[in-house]
Write a protein that holds these residues in place. Sequence first.
Motif, PDB file in Angstrom:
ATOM      1  N   THR A 209       9.890  -8.198  14.450  1.00  0.00           N
ATOM      2  CA  THR A 209       9.242  -7.972  13.378  1.00  0.00           C
ATOM      3  C   THR A 209       9.883  -8.465  12.216  1.00  0.00           C
ATOM      4  OG1 THR A 209       8.656  -5.765  14.457  1.00  0.00           O
ATOM      5  CG2 THR A 209       8.280  -6.089  11.969  1.00  0.00           C
ATOM      6  N   ASN A 214       3.597 -10.852  14.225  1.00  0.00           N
ATOM      7  CA  ASN A 214       2.514  -9.649  14.136  1.00  0.00           C
ATOM      8  C   ASN A 214       2.244  -9.175  15.409  1.00  0.00           C
ATOM      9  OD1 ASN A 214       0.999 -11.423  15.763  1.00  0.00           O
ATOM     10  ND2 ASN A 214      -0.020 -12.175  13.695  1.00  0.00           N
TER      11      ASN A 214
ATOM     12  N   ASN B   3      -4.553  -4.546   2.356  1.00  0.00           N
ATOM     13  CA  ASN B   3      -3.397  -4.377   1.421  1.00  0.00           C
ATOM     14  C   ASN B   3      -3.566  -3.405   0.165  1.00  0.00           C
ATOM     15  OD1 ASN B   3      -2.077  -6.477   3.000  1.00  0.00           O
ATOM     16  ND2 ASN B   3      -2.998  -8.122   1.428  1.00  0.00           N
ATOM     17  N   SER B   6      -2.642   2.245   1.324  1.00  0.00           N
ATOM     18  CA  SER B   6      -1.318   2.508   1.346  1.00  0.00           C
ATOM     19  C   SER B   6      -0.779   2.751   2.535  1.00  0.00           C
ATOM     20  CB  SER B   6      -0.874   3.981   0.314  1.00  0.00           C
ATOM     21  OG  SER B   6      -1.493   4.971   1.183  1.00  0.00           O
ATOM     22  N   ARG B   7       0.451   2.475   2.807  1.00  0.00           N
ATOM     23  CA  ARG B   7       1.000   2.545   4.210  1.00  0.00           C
ATOM     24  C   ARG B   7       0.840   3.834   5.079  1.00  0.00           C
ATOM     25  NH1 ARG B   7       4.620   0.295   7.670  1.00  0.00           N
ATOM     26  NH2 ARG B   7       5.905   1.621   8.567  1.00  0.00           N
ATOM     27  N   PRO B   8       1.094   5.259   4.386  1.00  0.00           N
ATOM     28  CA  PRO B   8       0.758   6.208   5.109  1.00  0.00           C
ATOM     29  C   PRO B   8      -0.775   6.294   5.617  1.00  0.00           C
ATOM     30  CG  PRO B   8       1.707   6.764   3.107  1.00  0.00           C
ATOM     31  CD  PRO B   8       1.576   5.541   3.182  1.00  0.00           C
ATOM     32  N   LYS B  10      -2.598   3.726   6.265  1.00  0.00           N
ATOM     33  CA  LYS B  10      -2.870   2.844   7.283  1.00  0.00           C
ATOM     34  C   LYS B  10      -2.461   3.330   8.679  1.00  0.00           C
ATOM     35  CE  LYS B  10      -1.931  -1.910   5.413  1.00  0.00           C
ATOM     36  NZ  LYS B  10      -0.973  -3.072   5.521  1.00  0.00           N
ATOM     37  N   ILE B  11      -1.260   4.178   8.526  1.00  0.00           N
ATOM     38  CA  ILE B  11      -0.866   4.924   9.787  1.00  0.00           C
ATOM     39  C   ILE B  11      -1.791   5.884  10.251  1.00  0.00           C
ATOM     40  CG2 ILE B  11       1.150   6.336  10.697  1.00  0.00           C
ATOM     41  CD1 ILE B  11       2.995   4.726   9.129  1.00  0.00           C
ATOM     42  N   ARG B  12      -2.249   6.451   9.156  1.00  0.00           N
ATOM     43  CA  ARG B  12      -3.435   7.470   9.856  1.00  0.00           C
ATOM     44  C   ARG B  12      -4.422   6.828  10.414  1.00  0.00           C
ATOM     45  NH1 ARG B  12      -4.444  10.586   4.718  1.00  0.00           N
ATOM     46  NH2 ARG B  12      -2.130  10.276   4.172  1.00  0.00           N
TER      47      ARG B  12
END
Lengths: 308, 283
Positions: A209, A214, B3, B6-8, B10-12
Amino acid sequence: MSVDGRFAANPKTNNLYRIWKRVIPYGYLSPTILLLAVLSFLPIGMVVYYSVMDNVIMNQNPVFVGAANYVKILTDGVFQTALGNTLYFTLMSVVVHLILGLTFAMLLNSKLVSPFTRSVFRVVYILPWVFTASIIAILWRLMLNPNGVINYLLEWSGLVSQKIEWLSSRQLALHAVTFINIWSGYPFYMVSLLAGLQGIPDEIYEAGTIDGANGPQLFRYVTLPQLRPIIISLAMLDFIWTMQQFTLIWMTTGGGPGRVTEMLSTFTYKLAFSTYEFSLASTSAMVILVLSMFVALFYVRRQRASDA
Amino acid sequence: MLNAISRPAKIRIARALVIIALLIGALLPGFPVLWMLSSSFKSNMDIFAYPPALITDSFSFGAYAAVVTSPEKLRFFLNSYLVSMFVTILTLLVGILGGYSFSRYEFPLKRPLNMVIIGVQAVPPITLLIPYFSLIVFLKLHNTYAALVLTYMVFTLSYAIIMMTGYFNTLPRQLDEAVMIDGGSSFVALWRVLVPISLPGIVSVGVYTFMLAWNEFLFALTLTKTTDMRTVPVGIQLLMGQHSYEWNEMMAMSVLGCLPVLLLFLFFQRYFIAGMTAGSVKG
């Protein structure tokens, strides 16, 4: 009885002790050696003998015929059909087992899902492995029955417009039994690959990473190479086992309709126990043995190489 | 576009996708097994009812009752239990002795014997079947438990020896040496010291052996003849009559037939998976 101790204590019996020491390992192995002799060397010798005689068991005075049975079997149309079917059945099973097994293993290894959820799904995914081949055969005969639930679901979803005779159709039966075998065999791959995936250190992924790889690249350049030894072992074991599959075929189609699902195993069984051609059956069994041993040789070599 | 998320979040999304994939994938093993269960509670008339339903009006334990009150069918289970248990006990005894020898001794025939034991696993059962048939008939063992117990050992023993060798290799040799210094023989060291602490390995080999024996079909089909000597896998086939199929009873018997393996699996999951993966995964 302290046999080792007693001999060691007396220097006069030192020679005897040394001989005894040498015999001990064979002593422990004697039941194994006896069983191997009776259960594999003797029978294999008998099969070789049967395969070069005109007919045995049914015939009191068999006559030596050399390679005649081999010529007869290898030029037999039904044998060639069975060989082709077995190769299709085996290769398809191995490839799809691998794809399904790897997909499920990666899903079950996903860190995004809680360990509890994963372990519940793991039990569900492993289920086909709990069932013995004859139960699997009967279950799928029920499901694939023309009036069965699979046809109902396919009609209901509009995929087919009429009832399909999955197991008694000349076009579909071979694919249907292959599918059933795929269903029954993927958990073995899944569990082994899951163990393999869990053995890959996280650091390798982290390093990848950081280098900017990716997801697909990590899979291509980290996961696959790491799993390679397991995948090769699995494929070889599966190839040997699937080539010998008898029960599933015997209890779903019996090799039919006609000969479209005839496998080397069912062909051999019928030769022996339906038509009592024990010599020809032994010849066919020898061909299967040679094919299996050929694959097994690579497997043993690999195992030994990794033992060393 | 992604993009902007948000990152959380995306994880969800990713987690939801994995769970959806897991649920869809679970249909492949889950639905047929559910259907087996459901069919075992139906009356035979409702098996192919249109439209099909998981639970019908005829829901009952009738098929199970029919199986467990039939002496003929109970006999299949008794036969399977007896044969599998004898195979397991004998395999463990012989396997422990063999594994001990491979683990603790060096001897000239070690490598070739080891090769043979690995190689035997690849010998197709169908190749052995014809000579086994004539040997068993010759020994007057046709249609007996002994015929099955003896022949099953050809494919349970190799595995047991390989596994036991591996297990003993993980135990320090000082354990045996301590016994021998006290004047005990290697035999005492094996049974008094190594075997008790190898119990996890022995259990793992035992359940795997039991399962192999429980599932065996080809030898049982050929080496037994009368209905009272049939094991469960072969017995189920006998329920498929010439004209009538008792589908509900076959499904009930299938559920009962896989119960021992399922229970063993749930209790010994860890050992099972260790046993399953031993052949292909190198630690």
